[in-house]
Design an enzyme around this catalytic site. Structure first.
Site, PDB file in Angstrom:
ATOM      1  CG  ASN A   1      -2.189  -0.942   1.194  1.00 15.26           C
ATOM      2  OD1 ASN A   1      -1.877  -0.894  -0.259  1.00 15.26           O
ATOM      3  ND2 ASN A   1      -2.763  -1.346   1.994  1.00 15.26           N
ATOM      4  CE1 TYR A   2      -2.092   3.451   1.703  1.00 18.00           C
ATOM      5  CE2 TYR A   2      -1.229   2.076   3.980  1.00 18.00           C
ATOM      6  CZ  TYR A   2      -2.622   2.753   3.265  1.00 18.00           C
ATOM      7  OH  TYR A   2      -3.643   2.078   3.969  1.00 18.00           O
ATOM      8  N   GLY A   3       4.479   1.618   0.752  1.00  8.50           N
ATOM      9  CA  GLY A   3       6.013   1.641   0.550  1.00  8.50           C
ATOM     10  C   GLY A   3       6.619   2.238  -0.268  1.00  8.50           C
ATOM     11  CG  ASP A   4       6.435   0.040  -3.885  1.00  7.52           C
ATOM     12  OD1 ASP A   4       7.104  -0.815  -4.205  1.00  7.52           O
ATOM     13  OD2 ASP A   4       5.529  -0.561  -3.237  1.00  7.52           O
TER      14      ASP A   4
ATOM     15  CE1 TYR B   1       4.390  -5.368   5.197  1.00  5.04           C
ATOM     16  CE2 TYR B   1       6.266  -5.209   6.508  1.00  5.04           C
ATOM     17  CZ  TYR B   1       5.904  -4.952   5.463  1.00  5.04           C
ATOM     18  OH  TYR B   1       6.943  -4.414   4.632  1.00  5.04           O
TER      19      TYR B   1
ATOM     20  NE  ARG C   1       3.195  -2.462   6.684  1.00 14.76           N
ATOM     21  CZ  ARG C   1       2.093  -2.155   6.722  1.00 14.76           C
ATOM     22  NH1 ARG C   1       1.167  -2.929   7.116  1.00 14.76           N
ATOM     23  NH2 ARG C   1       1.488  -2.060   4.886  1.00 14.76           N
ATOM     24  N   GLY C   2       8.542  -2.297   6.671  1.00 12.80           N
ATOM     25  CA  GLY C   2       8.858  -1.583   5.591  1.00 12.80           C
ATOM     26  C   GLY C   2      10.152  -1.539   5.036  1.00 12.80           C
ATOM     27  CD  GLU C   3      13.299   2.001   0.772  1.00 18.89           C
ATOM     28  OE1 GLU C   3      13.384   0.153   0.171  1.00 18.89           O
ATOM     29  OE2 GLU C   3      14.346   2.841   0.119  1.00 18.89           O
ATOM     30  CG  ASP C   4       8.300   6.178   4.012  1.00 19.16           C
ATOM     31  OD1 ASP C   4       9.484   6.931   3.286  1.00 19.16           O
ATOM     32  OD2 ASP C   4       7.295   6.779   3.855  1.00 19.16           O
TER      33      ASP C   4
END
Lengths: 412, 186
Positions: A25-28, A216, A306-309
């Site tokens: 949803n919001y990472g990229d 997650y 979580r993730g990158e951003d």
């Protein structure tokens, strides 16, 4: 404006194009939107951000009209990227494919043709510098791959651009005024109380211990919540401090991990709702834009991201955090986690570094020992906070990603 | 066509109208399980080398050039000399062997495939599996019998391979030359 066959313009416009496919949803989109805004604001570059999913994008940019194919916010042109491309692509100075997304075939053939024409006659405009903006990793190999050309069959070169924590990498996204704004915000406790109120989160006082949770699904989170329910103090190195714990959950995957504790179906849960369970109050966060999300991270005592951003924003928040990394085949994400743990822990006391590492690995491996590690970790909260304050300066080094990118394009 | 992930030292690919020999490949994982392949390539026509990076799934034209089954004969700096079944000798530049050079040892019996471009021997592909003796490795740590713990080992010829904890000096091991991975003790 639709055009079936994009054509090569007679002039070379200096704009930059960023293509983004929304996978989760919001990472990229989170990363590319931050980069686009910063390049437009700090370098006055005309940015076209092509996005295939305006619906997901609108969650972090509420002003976005999902039904409009071309619009402009924060001085960035936002284009809805349809397959095949129905908005004319005009080659600019830079073309970024974010996170190895497949560029539209029209774009590839257009810049390939431009390359061949320029090769035959130098007076014909050059094709744009073509970059694949890759994922952030602290692994050693990043330095050896950053900036390398990738020759395509047509002869045109694409460069791999790797964000990273070293001087040899592509750097980290960080707006020039971010640390100043954060420090101003954190210097006045009223800011965080006002923010929680604005987000509809009631009953949180300045003395309470607040944890943001954006992970997650993991049973480690369930175990931690059970512990927080029974826990009646937060212990620091000198003495236990009685504090109520507030955990802030957005709608989504984190919440799925604790539904059994709430005893309410997911569909019945609404933003602003709160659940009092022993010493723990669970608050349901409304969706916020990136500015509010940053402020939220600045205002909490501990962040689970979580993730990158959000992982990077948690570092810039100068607060202790746990990183729930995107799971990969054969547990390769644990290699990436270890690489980050190694560099983040370099200036931490050994015992605290060890506990911080164990807590992160337990959280990522769904290990119920996470509670034991958490208890040790939280007793070192003040040490962790001090470290978290110094870390952003070490991590950013002399330059951020946008400034390194501008330099890279100049010299390519 | 081959994907970047499938390319191995010794393969020849066509890029921008020129043939390039793959000298070295190194695969790593990026986000969402995507592979990144770093390669060292040598332009057969211009004798220049380049370091480059591809997405694992990038497709490239793999040129089928004339190939001959040969065995390694001897090293005459800077050339490796290979011989076919009719005792014809072919010189291959040491540089062109890339990572495969670590497996070339005196007396090796394994059959290699020598690739030719316009009559000139330009690269060598090794057999997929190769057996070498471990010349040095640290002893196994006590108590660990799971076989999952790995350690570095030096093999005949001086190359290094990551092997299972139970492997000892003097053991012969099977190695996958495509990935430089230890397969088993033989």
């Amino acid at each position: 404006m639709a055009s079936e066959t994009p054509t090569i313009s007679s002039f070379h416009s200096p704009h930059w194009d960023i293509f983004c496919v929304v996978v989760d949803n919001y990472g990229d989109i989170g990363v590319t939107w931050r980069l686009a805004k910063q390049l437009a604001a700090e370098y006055q570059i005309d940015i076209n951000l092509w996005v295939d999913d305006l619906n997901s994008f609108s969650h972090i940019l509420p002003e976005l009209d999902k039904s409009v194919a071309q619009q402009r916010f924060h001085d960035v042109n936002i284009f809805k990227w349809n397959q095949p491309l129905d908005i004319s692509y005009d080659p600019g100075a830079l073309l970024i494919e974010a996170f190895a997304c497949e560029l539209p075939s029209q774009v590839i053939s257009l810049i390939g043709a431009l390359h061949q024409k320029h090769k035959a006659k130098e007076s014909i405009i050059k094709p744009p510098v073509w970059l694949n903006l890759e994922y952030l990793s602290a692994e050693d190999w990043v330095d050896g791959c950053h900036g390398l050309p990738s020759m395509q069959a047509s002869g045109i070169k694409k460069h791999f651009y790797f964000p990273g924590f070293t001087s040899k990498s592509g750097g980290l996204i960080c707006e020039s005024t971010l640390f100043k704004l954060r420090d101003e915000w954190q210097s006045n406790t009223n800011n965080k109380v006002a923010l929680f109120k604005k987000l509809g989160l009631t009953g949180i006082t300045a003395k309470d211990f607040v944890i943001s949770v954006f992970s997650y699904e993991t049973t480690a989170l369930t175990a931690l919540c059970k512990h927080w329910i029974q826990c009646n103090s937060i212990t620091n190195k000198t003495s236990p401090v009685s504090k109520r714990i507030h955990a802030l959950f957005p709608m989504g995957k984190s919440l799925s991990s604790i539904l059994d504790l709430l005893n309410v179906p997911l569909q019945a849960i609404k933003p602003g709702q709160q659940f009092c369970l022993g010493n723990l109050v669970i608050h349901i966060l409304p969706m916020t834009d990136q500015t509010q999300f940053d402020r939220l991270l600045w205002s909490c005592d501990f962040n689970i991201v979580r993730g990158e951003d959000s992982f990077l924003r948690a570092q810039w928040a100068a607060k202790p955090f746990i990183w729930h990394i995107y799971p990969q085949e054969d547990d390769y994400h644990l290699v990436k986690l270890q690489a980050f743990v190694n560099i983040y822990s370099l200036k931490l006391e050994n015992d605290v570094a060890n506990t911080w590492s164990k807590t992160n690995f337990a959280f990522n491996q769904q290990d119920s020992n996470v509670v034991e590690h958490w208890q040790q970790l939280i007793s070192a909260q003040s040490t962790l906070e001090q470290h978290a304050k110094h870390w952003p300066i070490d991590a950013k080094k002399d330059a951020d990603l946008a400034s390194r990118l501008v330099e890279f394009v100049k010299t390519s | 066509m081959k994907t970047a992930h499938e390319l191995r030292p010794g393969n020849v690919i066509m890029l921008d109208g020129s043939p390039w020999v793959v000298q070295k490949t190194e695969t790593t994982r990026s986000g969402r399980n995507a592979a990144i392949v770093k390669m060292k390539l040598k332009n057969v026509l211009q004798d220049s080398t380049t370091e480059t990076t591809f997405k694992g799934e990038d497709k490239m034209e793999d040129i089928i050039l004339e190939r001959l089954a040969c065995t390694y004969s001897y090293y005459a700096d800077p050339m490796y000399v290979f011989m076919d079944a009719e005792y014809n000798q072919y010189d291959v530049e040491a540089d062109n062997l890339g990572d495969a050079g670590a497996y070339i040892v005196d007396g090796m019996e394994e059959e290699c495939s020598v690739t030719f471009y316009e009559g000139k021997a330009i690269s060598v592909e090794l057999p997929v599996t190769i057996v070498r003796e471990v010349t040095y490795t640290e002893p196994a740590a006590r108590g660990d019998t799971s076989g999952k713990v790995m350690k570095p080992a030096t093999i005949t010829g001086g190359g290094t391979v990551t092997v299972a904890e139970f492997v000892k000096i003097g053991d012969k091991i099977e190695i996958d030359t495509r990935t430089n991975e230890f397969k088993k003790r033989v």
